[in-house]
Design a protein around this motif. Structure first.
Motif, PDB file in Angstrom:
ATOM      1  N   LEU A 143       0.983  -6.006   7.853  1.00  0.00           N
ATOM      2  CA  LEU A 143      -0.276  -5.913   7.121  1.00  0.00           C
ATOM      3  C   LEU A 143      -1.112  -4.715   7.550  1.00  0.00           C
ATOM      4  O   LEU A 143      -1.819  -4.121   6.734  1.00  0.00           O
ATOM      5  N   VAL A 144      -1.053  -4.362   8.830  1.00  0.00           N
ATOM      6  CA  VAL A 144      -1.918  -3.298   9.348  1.00  0.00           C
ATOM      7  C   VAL A 144      -1.138  -2.186  10.045  1.00  0.00           C
ATOM      8  O   VAL A 144      -1.743  -1.285  10.618  1.00  0.00           O
ATOM      9  N   ARG A 145       0.182  -2.224   9.967  1.00  0.00           N
ATOM     10  CA  ARG A 145       0.987  -1.282  10.746  1.00  0.00           C
ATOM     11  C   ARG A 145       0.691   0.168  10.400  1.00  0.00           C
ATOM     12  O   ARG A 145       0.794   1.057  11.246  1.00  0.00           O
ATOM     13  N   HIS A 146       0.301   0.433   9.155  1.00  0.00           N
ATOM     14  CA  HIS A 146       0.014   1.805   8.766  1.00  0.00           C
ATOM     15  C   HIS A 146      -1.283   2.324   9.367  1.00  0.00           C
ATOM     16  O   HIS A 146      -1.524   3.527   9.339  1.00  0.00           O
ATOM     17  N   GLY A 330      -2.585  12.285  15.426  1.00  0.00           N
ATOM     18  CA  GLY A 330      -2.862  10.977  14.844  1.00  0.00           C
ATOM     19  C   GLY A 330      -2.578  10.901  13.367  1.00  0.00           C
ATOM     20  O   GLY A 330      -2.826   9.867  12.742  1.00  0.00           O
ATOM     21  N   LEU A 331      -2.049  11.971  12.779  1.00  0.00           N
ATOM     22  CA  LEU A 331      -1.842  12.012  11.335  1.00  0.00           C
ATOM     23  C   LEU A 331      -0.691  11.091  10.938  1.00  0.00           C
ATOM     24  O   LEU A 331       0.358  11.075  11.565  1.00  0.00           O
ATOM     25  N   ARG A 332      -0.928  10.310   9.885  1.00  0.00           N
ATOM     26  CA  ARG A 332       0.102   9.417   9.354  1.00  0.00           C
ATOM     27  C   ARG A 332       0.320   9.726   7.884  1.00  0.00           C
ATOM     28  O   ARG A 332      -0.508  10.365   7.235  1.00  0.00           O
ATOM     29  N   SER A 333       1.403   9.244   7.332  1.00  0.00           N
ATOM     30  CA  SER A 333       1.736   9.575   5.951  1.00  0.00           C
ATOM     31  C   SER A 333       1.180   8.568   4.950  1.00  0.00           C
ATOM     32  O   SER A 333       1.148   8.849   3.754  1.00  0.00           O
ATOM     33  N   TRP A 334       0.752   7.397   5.388  1.00  0.00           N
ATOM     34  CA  TRP A 334       0.291   6.377   4.435  1.00  0.00           C
ATOM     35  C   TRP A 334      -1.096   6.678   3.902  1.00  0.00           C
ATOM     36  O   TRP A 334      -1.315   6.737   2.700  1.00  0.00           O
ATOM     37  N   SER A 335      -2.062   6.890   4.785  1.00  0.00           N
ATOM     38  CA  SER A 335      -3.420   7.235   4.379  1.00  0.00           C
ATOM     39  C   SER A 335      -3.575   8.748   4.395  1.00  0.00           C
ATOM     40  O   SER A 335      -2.981   9.437   5.218  1.00  0.00           O
TER      41      SER A 335
END
Length: 591
Positions: A143-146, A330-335
């Protein structure tokens, strides 16, 4: 901590050895000096709940009952920003985590270190009650992994401590953020025949600060030393008081102009080189040093680009931009948060404070004193002119009826200016720069990070809890829409005797979207006069003071005459000094 609230009865005078799986968790939190555990109760962590109360005596940590999981996480978020420590909160299995998810996202965008404890399972289907089947998942953390920095779902009591320590380690290591650990309900309620040894916390210390590459540091120092119009912008470091003397030394050495990032205060408002509010210094700069800036693209170029807005797709930027931050770690691909492209000519990948110290050392013998002195004098004259314009803008709206946002801020400042206070929350788009004299980093807690409305009430009370424990006055200015989304935070404040001066900036609307509706209507040749529909909180108007009193607050309002604001605030301040959570409800113009 208030030991007189929710004191357990019938317990032995000293804590015994852990007898159940969840007792291990409480002993570990106690060893890690976790004072508070905000939560909304749920059966998935009923074992942990019992352990906090009947094994730990409800002290270190102390349960803080919140009326919604989003409030619980926001409270931990605000407390963490006020203290610089790990905030901890508990949320109930799937449904509680769903409620809390917006607050988790805010903390992730804000890079705030949190440890979120959940309950799951039981992993053994034979132990599940009927409700456990609909309230648990094979991988609950999905639910919150991203938007957490780490997660775990230990299935046994023996695994609880190691996963909690690893979660804490990751949450406090750069780039910081929330970590989620779901404690198996069966493991929590497992009787311990043998007490497993707790791993030593020193084995799980957060990663140390890291510094920039020496060659890139040299390049940055040379660029700043040669600059004719340098500007320094500071962002997230504004929560750490250690940032202020470093930033002050840097801008004084360079003769640079300074500008805060949005919704932060890192340099004293009164510093003679503080040009916050004058975007021209950024536009005219030849070298910009961005220190831990949250959204460099918007800060450096706030105007929309592209064909729809009448601008080019891209623009050449003659400025040299030096980014001193944790960069894209800290960059992620989801948000898409943090993903806006911007010119970054020199990337000083570093802990911001360590990087500032090293940059100051590198610049010590490179800056030409005469050139820096001339720049310093010019910047100070510019900042003085800016402050005069800022004062004049506030004075021009002082007598407005309906109360202007500037008058509201000015009156609150006059009420608290001689009191040691922590500004936990403030209005953003209508904040009059230069009026409230903040002393620098750590004096204002900033905003939500993720832009989620409903953050304010819980975070304000979390900041107020930290302020109470160190003898400060907590002050917050909150919008009516933000407050009404999570007004139950007021009950938590009064129940746990958390004093605060809360001023409600009531413009009777979710006003941020009214200009959006007007813009779209004009673009389509439709009447912009209808932009208020679906926005206004009116007919009936909410009596926020009455709502606050129902939660146990001292409250006054609605205050509509600007001349009544000062007396209302002075009375509220007197109530706060007696220990009250005081709410002043003011009806204020949108702009």
């Amino acid at each position: 901590m208030n030991p007189d609230v929710e004191r357990p009865e019938g317990l032995p005078p000293t804590r015994g050895l852990p007898g159940w799986g969840s007792d291990i968790v409480v002993d570990l939190l106690h060893a890690l000096d976790v004072p508070y555990l905000p939560m909304n109760p749920g059966s998935s962590f009923r074992g942990l709940h019992d352990s906090v109360v009947n094994h730990g005596g409800n002290r270190n940590p102390q349960l803080l009952l919140c009326l919604h999981e989003e409030i619980a996480v926001s409270l931990a978020h605000g407390w963490s920003k006020a203290t610089g420590r790990l905030g901890v909160a508990a949320v109930h299995d799937l449904v509680g985590l769903m409620h809390a998810s917006m607050a988790v996202y805010n903390a992730w965008c804000d890079r705030t270190p949190l440890l979120l404890l959940g309950g799951s399972g039981p992993a053994d289907p034979a132990l599940r009650r009927a409700v456990d089947w609909i309230h648990s998942a094979t991988t609950q953390a999905e639910l919150v992994r991203h938007f957490v920095v780490w997660d775990a779902e230990p299935a046994t009591a023996g695994a609880f401590a190691a996963d909690l320590l690893r979660a804490r380690q990751r949450a406090l290591s750069a780039p910081r953020g929330p970590a989620y650990v779901s404690l198996d309900a069966g493991g929590q309620e497992e009787r311990l025949d043998v007490v497993p040894p707790l791993p030593g916390p020193r084995a799980y210390l957060p990663a140390p600060a890291f510094g920039p590459d020496p060659a890139i540091l040299e390049e940055a120092a040379n660029a700043l030393a040669a600059a004719e119009r340098p500007v320094v912008i500071a962002g997230r470091v504004a929560l750490d008081p250690a940032a202020t003397p470093l930033l002050a030394a840097l801008v004084e050495l360079l003769g640079a102009a300074y500008h805060d990032d949005r919704n932060v205060t890192a340099l004293p408002t009164a510093h003679p080189q503080n040009c916050t509010g004058d975007r021209g210094v950024i536009d005219e700069a030849d070298v910009v040093l961005a220190v831990d800036v949250v959204d460099p693209a918007t800060m450096l170029n706030p105007r929309p680009r592209g064909p729809r807005h009448g601008g080019p797709e891209h623009s050449a930027d003659a400025r040299v931009v030096i980014d001193l931050s944790h960069g894209d770690l800290g960059l992620r691909s989801w948000s898409n948060t943090g993903a806006a492209p911007y010119p970054r000519d020199i990337a000083l990948l570093s802990d911001p404070l360590l990087g500032l110290r090293m940059l100051l050392d590198a610049l010590a013998d490179r800056v030409k004193p005469a050139a820096a002195a001339a720049r310093r004098e010019a910047v100070r004259e510019r900042a003085a002119r800016l402050r005069r314009r800022q004062r004049e803008a506030v004075e021009a709206r002082w007598g407005d009826r309906r109360i202007s946002p500037a008058r509201l801020v000015g009156e609150v400042w006059q009420a608290v200016r001689d009191v040691d206070h922590l500004l936990c929350l403030r209005n953003t788009r209508t904040w009059p720069e230069g009026l409230w004299q903040l002393p620098g980093a750590g004096s204002y807690l900033g905003h939500s990070g993720g832009g989620g409305v409903g953050y304010g009430p819980g975070a304000l009370i979390g900041g107020a809890l930290a302020a109470r424990d160190r003898g400060q006055l907590a002050v917050g200015i909150i919008g009516d829409g933000d407050l009404l989304m999570a007004a139950g935070a007021l009950w938590t404040a009064t129940h746990y005797r958390i004093p605060a001066l809360i001023v409600v900036n009531d413009n009777s609307s979710f006003y941020n979207d009214e200009p959006h509706q007007a813009e779209v209507a004009k673009e389509r040749g439709r009447p912009a006069e209808n932009s208020w529909i679906g926005m206004r909180i009116a007919d009936p108007a909410v009596d926020i003071a009455a709502l606050a009193r129902s939660y146990g607050c001292w409250a006054v309002g609605p205050v509509e005459d600007p001349d009544d604001l000062g007396p209302a605030l002075r009375n509220a301040l007197a109530a706060v000094r007696e220990g009250a959570t005081a709410v002043v409800h003011a009806r204020v113009a949108p702009r």
